[in-house]
Design an enzyme around this catalytic site. Structure first.
Site, PDB file in Angstrom:
ATOM      1  N   MET A  43       4.370   3.473  14.953  1.00  0.00           N
ATOM      2  CA  MET A  43       4.085   4.832  14.458  1.00  0.00           C
ATOM      3  C   MET A  43       4.792   5.834  15.365  1.00  0.00           C
ATOM      4  O   MET A  43       4.495   5.926  16.562  1.00  0.00           O
ATOM      5  CB  MET A  43       2.585   5.093  14.427  1.00  0.00           C
ATOM      6  CG  MET A  43       1.890   4.466  13.228  1.00  0.00           C
ATOM      7  SD  MET A  43       0.150   4.903  13.129  1.00  0.00           S
ATOM      8  CE  MET A  43      -0.590   3.739  14.269  1.00  0.00           C
ATOM      9  N   ALA A  44       5.728   6.588  14.756  1.00  0.00           N
ATOM     10  CA  ALA A  44       6.490   7.584  15.501  1.00  0.00           C
ATOM     11  C   ALA A  44       5.543   8.589  16.135  1.00  0.00           C
ATOM     12  O   ALA A  44       4.599   9.051  15.488  1.00  0.00           O
ATOM     13  CB  ALA A  44       7.460   8.284  14.545  1.00  0.00           C
ATOM     14  N   GLN A  96      10.785  -1.444  17.757  1.00  0.00           N
ATOM     15  CA  GLN A  96      11.387  -1.159  16.446  1.00  0.00           C
ATOM     16  C   GLN A  96      12.591  -0.233  16.606  1.00  0.00           C
ATOM     17  O   GLN A  96      12.513   0.792  17.293  1.00  0.00           O
ATOM     18  CB  GLN A  96      10.389  -0.504  15.496  1.00  0.00           C
ATOM     19  CG  GLN A  96      10.987  -0.441  14.089  1.00  0.00           C
ATOM     20  CD  GLN A  96      10.139   0.305  13.084  1.00  0.00           C
ATOM     21  OE1 GLN A  96       9.897   1.497  13.249  1.00  0.00           O
ATOM     22  NE2 GLN A  96       9.693  -0.386  12.056  1.00  0.00           N
ATOM     23  N   CYS A 126      10.889   3.494   6.435  1.00  0.00           N
ATOM     24  CA  CYS A 126      10.604   4.927   6.613  1.00  0.00           C
ATOM     25  C   CYS A 126      11.069   5.702   5.371  1.00  0.00           C
ATOM     26  O   CYS A 126      12.242   5.619   4.979  1.00  0.00           O
ATOM     27  CB  CYS A 126      11.286   5.471   7.867  1.00  0.00           C
ATOM     28  SG  CYS A 126      10.843   7.208   8.121  1.00  0.00           S
ATOM     29  N   ASN A 225       0.741  -5.195   5.148  1.00  0.00           N
ATOM     30  CA  ASN A 225       0.471  -3.843   5.655  1.00  0.00           C
ATOM     31  C   ASN A 225       0.147  -2.892   4.493  1.00  0.00           C
ATOM     32  O   ASN A 225       0.735  -2.983   3.431  1.00  0.00           O
ATOM     33  CB  ASN A 225       1.710  -3.359   6.439  1.00  0.00           C
ATOM     34  CG  ASN A 225       1.627  -1.897   6.857  1.00  0.00           C
ATOM     35  OD1 ASN A 225       2.516  -1.110   6.552  1.00  0.00           O
ATOM     36  ND2 ASN A 225       0.580  -1.517   7.550  1.00  0.00           N
ATOM     37  N   GLY A 226      -0.804  -2.018   4.766  1.00  0.00           N
ATOM     38  CA  GLY A 226      -1.173  -0.991   3.794  1.00  0.00           C
ATOM     39  C   GLY A 226      -2.676  -0.959   3.593  1.00  0.00           C
ATOM     40  O   GLY A 226      -3.274  -1.898   3.062  1.00  0.00           O
ATOM     41  N   ASP A 227      -3.306   0.105   4.113  1.00  0.00           N
ATOM     42  CA  ASP A 227      -4.737   0.373   3.916  1.00  0.00           C
ATOM     43  C   ASP A 227      -5.674  -0.588   4.654  1.00  0.00           C
ATOM     44  O   ASP A 227      -6.858  -0.647   4.333  1.00  0.00           O
ATOM     45  CB  ASP A 227      -5.119   0.368   2.421  1.00  0.00           C
ATOM     46  CG  ASP A 227      -4.266   1.316   1.599  1.00  0.00           C
ATOM     47  OD1 ASP A 227      -3.628   2.203   2.186  1.00  0.00           O
ATOM     48  OD2 ASP A 227      -4.234   1.150   0.374  1.00  0.00           O
ATOM     49  N   ARG A 250      -2.729   3.685  10.132  1.00  0.00           N
ATOM     50  CA  ARG A 250      -3.617   4.856  10.141  1.00  0.00           C
ATOM     51  C   ARG A 250      -5.053   4.505  10.512  1.00  0.00           C
ATOM     52  O   ARG A 250      -5.752   5.313  11.135  1.00  0.00           O
ATOM     53  CB  ARG A 250      -3.564   5.545   8.768  1.00  0.00           C
ATOM     54  CG  ARG A 250      -2.201   6.160   8.490  1.00  0.00           C
ATOM     55  CD  ARG A 250      -2.079   6.540   7.028  1.00  0.00           C
ATOM     56  NE  ARG A 250      -2.218   5.388   6.157  1.00  0.00           N
ATOM     57  CZ  ARG A 250      -2.470   5.439   4.863  1.00  0.00           C
ATOM     58  NH1 ARG A 250      -2.616   6.605   4.282  1.00  0.00           N
ATOM     59  NH2 ARG A 250      -2.554   4.332   4.142  1.00  0.00           N
TER      60      ARG A 250
HETATM   61  C1  LIG Z   1       1.993   8.850  12.072  1.00  0.00           C
HETATM   62  C2  LIG Z   1       2.746   7.702  11.469  1.00  0.00           C
HETATM   63  C3  LIG Z   1       3.985   7.356  11.982  1.00  0.00           C
HETATM   64  C4  LIG Z   1       4.680   6.262  11.443  1.00  0.00           C
HETATM   65  N1  LIG Z   1       5.864   5.891  12.005  1.00  0.00           N
HETATM   66  C5  LIG Z   1       6.471   4.739  11.595  1.00  0.00           C
HETATM   67  C6  LIG Z   1       7.601   4.211  12.281  1.00  0.00           C
HETATM   68  O1  LIG Z   1       8.071   4.765  13.293  1.00  0.00           O
HETATM   69  N2  LIG Z   1       8.152   3.063  11.802  1.00  0.00           N
HETATM   70  C7  LIG Z   1       7.651   2.405  10.705  1.00  0.00           C
HETATM   71  O2  LIG Z   1       8.183   1.362  10.318  1.00  0.00           O
HETATM   72  N3  LIG Z   1       6.578   2.872  10.054  1.00  0.00           N
HETATM   73  C8  LIG Z   1       5.972   4.008  10.481  1.00  0.00           C
HETATM   74  N4  LIG Z   1       4.833   4.443   9.854  1.00  0.00           N
HETATM   75  C9  LIG Z   1       4.281   3.644   8.721  1.00  0.00           C
HETATM   76  C10 LIG Z   1       3.204   2.666   9.215  1.00  0.00           C
HETATM   77  O3  LIG Z   1       3.721   1.760  10.164  1.00  0.00           O
HETATM   78  C11 LIG Z   1       2.580   1.886   8.037  1.00  0.00           C
HETATM   79  O4  LIG Z   1       3.562   1.129   7.409  1.00  0.00           O
HETATM   80  C12 LIG Z   1       1.929   2.785   6.990  1.00  0.00           C
HETATM   81  O5  LIG Z   1       1.201   3.847   7.597  1.00  0.00           O
HETATM   82  C13 LIG Z   1       0.972   1.975   6.089  1.00  0.00           C
HETATM   83  O6  LIG Z   1      -0.017   1.342   6.862  1.00  0.00           O
HETATM   84  P1  LIG Z   1      -1.541   1.907   6.939  1.00  0.00           P
HETATM   85  O7  LIG Z   1      -2.053   1.973   5.542  1.00  0.00           O
HETATM   86  O8  LIG Z   1      -2.252   0.908   7.806  1.00  0.00           O
HETATM   87  O9  LIG Z   1      -1.468   3.265   7.534  1.00  0.00           O
HETATM   88  C14 LIG Z   1       4.130   5.531  10.353  1.00  0.00           C
HETATM   89  C15 LIG Z   1       2.894   5.909   9.838  1.00  0.00           C
HETATM   90  C16 LIG Z   1       2.196   6.967  10.390  1.00  0.00           C
HETATM   91  C17 LIG Z   1       0.844   7.307   9.827  1.00  0.00           C
END
Ligand SMILES: Cc1cc2nc3c(=O)[nH]c(=O)nc-3n(C[C@H](O)[C@H](O)[C@H](O)COP(=O)(O)O)c2cc1C
Length: 353
Positions: A43-44, A96, A126, A225-227, A250
């Site tokens: 997560m950036a 990454q 992304c 991944n997702g939710d 998240r």
């Molecule tokens: C604040 C934030 C920053 C993110 N930055 C990246 C990133 O740098 N590289 C990446 O592959 N995904 C990034 N993502 C996506 C997450 O890794 C993930 O794939 C996406 O949020 C879905 O997963 P979740 O439902 O568990 O949140 C980011 C998501 C969030 C919320």
């Protein structure tokens, strides 16, 4: 990453609780085992060393850095090299990178390996306009033959496992085609976020896409991944898709305890209670300590606000904390703000009791 508060909120699934699931640790190579098979997502501006260490300490089996620009690494620019900061006690850690040029990505992968990472991951998910408009991130999903070329170059450049993170597709789903290109080139794992680029963060992640992908690949490990935001959604991801590991993004913002809960459930142990006020204060202070150690006091006061607010999101302490955070200047202001927010939460609990 410029997401709205609404997009940062996981849309919870409220159906019946799936049966318990067992999964072995995920082995990605001779020297890399994710145990438990639960991964902290890249997560950036979030998954820097302090947050990665907190998540490891609370049970994540593998942690991933923020995305780092491959060209920045190759030119060894200051900011990119700072992001490559890996701490001795956070292993296993995957770095990454993003980019589009096979040669640059291969050279960046070698720099990542030299820095001590346990694996290197390519961002192909992304969805942000400024990233995809340069042909990076999810834009790569539109060209599986380019994906093969990139992975072929990266795999030849390093000995550590090479992995990639994708979405279900750009507009339509083509995850199987992309994953096969990765597997043919020798990648060790694919993480798939069950939404297309065009979905952004809308609706629920599509677990059927992840299941179909898992059934279509051979040895390539699949990380769902997702939710995933608690042990119930982790069970659901594992049982519907058959994935080898789950990844949490998240759902761990302000709640790194989600890792110990999923870990306990996978081991057949009782789910730990949500953190007590003392435990919450302990982890918060540890997070601040690690932040100050890594970035110094001044940067900490500016950057840690969002984390603190996430920890208190939806609690009685949130308003108090937001008020106090307006004028923090030094470490002791942060401690005072945490104390005040915890006290506000305690007062609220005792009102309820
Ligand atoms: C604040 C934030 C920053 C993110 N930055 C990246 C990133 O740098 N590289 C990446 O592959 N995904 C990034 N993502 C996506 C997450 O890794 C993930 O794939 C996406 O949020 C879905 O997963 P979740 O439902 O568990 O949140 C980011 C998501 C969030 C919320």
């Amino acid at each position: 990453m410029g997401l709205t508060d609404e997009q940062l909120e996981v849309l919870r699934w409220d159906g019946p609780t799936p049966e318990p699931v067992r999964r072995d640790p995920m082995r990605l190579g001779p020297n890399l085992v994710a145990d438990p098979p639960v991964v902290l997502a890249p997560m950036a501006a979030v998954t820097n060393p302090p947050f990665r260490m907190i998540c490891r300490e609370l049970g994540a089996g593998l942690v991933v850095t923020e995305m780092i620009y491959s060209v920045g690494l190759v030119h060894r620019d200051k900011r990119s090299m700072q992001m490559l900061d890996i701490r001795a006690d956070e292993h296993p850690v995957s770095v990454q990178i993003y980019g589009k040029d096979p040669e640059m990505l291969a050279r960046a992968a070698a720099i990542v390996e030299e820095a001590g990472a346990d694996s290197v991951d390519l961002n192909m998910g992304c969805p942000m306009r400024k990233v995809v408009s340069s042909g990076h991130g999810a834009a790569l999903l539109r060209d599986p033959s380019k994906v093969f070329e990139i992975f072929d170059a990266m795999v030849k450049a390093v000995d550590i496992p090479v992995t990639g993170k994708i979405r279900a597709g750009w507009e339509d789903t083509n995850a199987v085609e992309v994953a096969r290109a990765m597997e043919d080139a020798g990648a060790a794992a694919v993480t798939i976020h069950g939404r297309t680029r065009c979905d952004m963060y809308d609706g629920h992640a599509d677990l059927a896409v992840i299941r179909d992908l898992k059934q279509s690949v051979g040895e390539l490990k699949v990380i769902g991944n997702g939710d995933v935001c608690d042990w119930v959604s982790a069970r659901r991801m594992f049982s519907i898709t058959g994935c080898d590991a789950v990844m949490v993004a998240r759902g761990c913002l302000g709640n790194p305890w989600v890792f110990e809960q999923i870990k306990a459930d996978l081991a057949g142990e009782p789910i730990p209670e949500p953190p007590s006020a003392e435990e919450k204060a302990r982890v918060l202070r540890r997070h601040v300590d690690l932040y100050v150690d890594t970035f110094g006091e001044e940067l900490t006061t500016r950057q840690i606000r969002k984390h603190l607010i996430w920890y208190f999101r939806g609690t009685a302490g949130e308003k108090e904390l937001r008020q106090r955070l307006k004028d923090i200047e030094k470490r002791s202001d942060i401690d005072d703000a945490i104390d005040a927010a915890c006290e506000r939460c305690d007062a609220d609990y005792s009102n309820v009791a």
